[in-house]
Design an enzyme around this catalytic site. Structure first.
Site, PDB file in Angstrom:
ATOM      1  N   HIS A  18      -1.985   1.436   7.265  1.00 44.72           N
ATOM      2  CA  HIS A  18      -2.362   1.353   5.854  1.00 44.72           C
ATOM      3  C   HIS A  18      -2.259   2.738   5.208  1.00 44.72           C
ATOM      4  CE1 HIS A  18      -4.146  -0.187   2.270  1.00 44.72           C
ATOM      5  NE2 HIS A  18      -5.277   0.479   2.397  1.00 44.72           N
ATOM      6  N   CYS A  69       0.831  -1.211   0.000  1.00 49.05           N
ATOM      7  CA  CYS A  69       0.000   0.000   0.000  1.00 49.05           C
ATOM      8  C   CYS A  69       0.864   1.258   0.000  1.00 49.05           C
ATOM      9  CB  CYS A  69      -0.923  -0.004   1.209  1.00 49.05           C
ATOM     10  SG  CYS A  69      -0.052  -0.075   2.778  1.00 49.05           S
ATOM     11  N   ASN A  81      -8.251   3.964  -2.304  1.00 49.44           N
ATOM     12  CA  ASN A  81      -7.590   2.777  -1.766  1.00 49.44           C
ATOM     13  C   ASN A  81      -6.911   2.004  -2.895  1.00 49.44           C
ATOM     14  OD1 ASN A  81      -6.791   0.910   0.114  1.00 49.44           O
ATOM     15  ND2 ASN A  81      -8.848   0.399   0.823  1.00 49.44           N
TER      16      ASN A  81
END
Lengths: 249, 104
Positions: A164, A26, A204
């Protein structure tokens, strides 16, 4: 700070939703998304940069085991830029011995990178003026998220345990159910203003099938899930240079 | 103990239907009946977890079936998290003191 801002409304400003698959990258996806967007809105150059190059040339070992956005930016600086996704495609696994920063033509590079203040007002101001930035959050409520604005407390989503990284692409406000109710029901007694729910819009890297077509929204103004902990962005121009386009409301 | 599909109450068929829809929507297949049963258990557990998240949320978010509904929290963390940072990233303090965004 404008009332709302959504960089997705600038055609082509945001690159397509990425899917990190079975790779904890990520951090590289967020950094790549940041650089891509800044190149798009600053130079009108629609680049997709190589996440795989960030992984293969990572300074910190196996990039599929996690990493930090600032390491991605340092890799870009050390390698004088990044190749294109097309030339150096994502494999979903690290091939450290395959780090070939000089093999492919660079399509994007950065001047430097900065960390913003841990302040949601300042973050909104920067986002609206200069473009999307990366943030690192606690991903606890995201796994089973479908849509809407997530509003958590420090108890339900610890703002210190951030794990994240994603790309912050805009913000806005939505009139909540309670607000509509208060406006309607209280009309006979005391008029009350509607209760808008301010939110952030985040991109995302779990594919477009997840969330709101790959995006999600977090409450703005309550440091939900630690959004203010590490607000980082690359810079692709001199500090006083603003992008060619402004953020649409 | 672990929540099993058959413990979920009087609608196990509805649960199986929901799982079948999940498999179709996200193109999931499992190698053995045992694996299928195991994933159904996890799916049921995740539905209960989504319900808890729904109750905790103070915004307008909806939680439920997602592409990750057949994974445990641990499996998901291994695949999609950022394990190096788990438990907190190194203490950074307040590195930026300037009010101006153009000063690093």
């Amino acid at each position: 700070v404008p009332f709302s801002c959504d960089w997705r409304k600038v055609a082509g400003a945001i690159s397509p939703i990425k899917d990190q698959k079975n790779c904890n990258c990520c951090w590289a996806m967020a950094a790549a998304g940041n650089i891509e967007t800044l190149w798009r809105i600053s130079f009108w150059d629609f680049v997709d940069v190589s996440v795989q190059e960030l992984l293969d040339c990572s300074r910190c070992g196996d990039g599929c085991q996690g990493g930090f956005v600032w390491d991605a930016f340092i890799t870009v600086l050390n390698n004088s830029g990044l190749a294109s996704e097309k030339d150096y495609p994502f494999q979903g696994k690290v091939r450290a011995h395959r780090c070939h920063p000089k093999k492919y033509q660079k399509v994007a590079w950065i001047q430097d990178f900065i960390m913003l203040q841990n302040n949601e007002h300042r973050i909104a101001q920067y986002l609206a003026t200069y473009g999307p930035i990366t943030v690192t959050i606690n991903m606890k409520p995201l796994r089973l998220y479908r849509k809407g604005v997530i509003k958590a407390t420090p108890t339900t989503c610890d703002p210190q345990l951030v794990d994240h990284s994603v790309l912050l692409v805009g913000f806005g406000s939505v009139k909540s159910e309670e607000g509509i109710w208060a406006e309607t029901v209280s009309s006979q007694s005391q008029p009350q203003p509607p209760h808008p729910t301010p939110y952030w819009i985040l991109k995302n890297s779990w594919g477009a099938q997840w969330g709101e077509k790959g995006y999600f929204r977090l409450h703005r103004g309550s440091n939900t899930c630690g959004i203010t902990k590490f607000p980082l962005t690359a810079r692709v121009q001199k500090p006083d240079m603003k992008p060619r386009v402004s953020c649409p409301p | 103990g672990p929540l099993r599909a058959q413990d979920l109450g009087p609608q196990p068929l509805e649960l199986k239907e929901a799982f079948k829809l999940f498999q179709i929507q996200f193109n999931r297949s499992y190698l053995s009946p045992e694996e299928h049963a195991h994933r159904l258990d996890i799916f049921a557990h995740n539905l209960a977890q989504a319900q808890r998240l729904q109750e905790e949320d103070l915004g307008t978010a909806e939680f439920g079936v997602t592409p990750f509904s057949d994974l445990t929290e641990e499996e998901f963390g291994q695949l999609y998290g950022y394990r190096r940072a788990a438990g907190g990233v190194p203490s950074m303090g307040r590195e930026i003191r300037s009010e101006e965004p153009e000063e690093s």
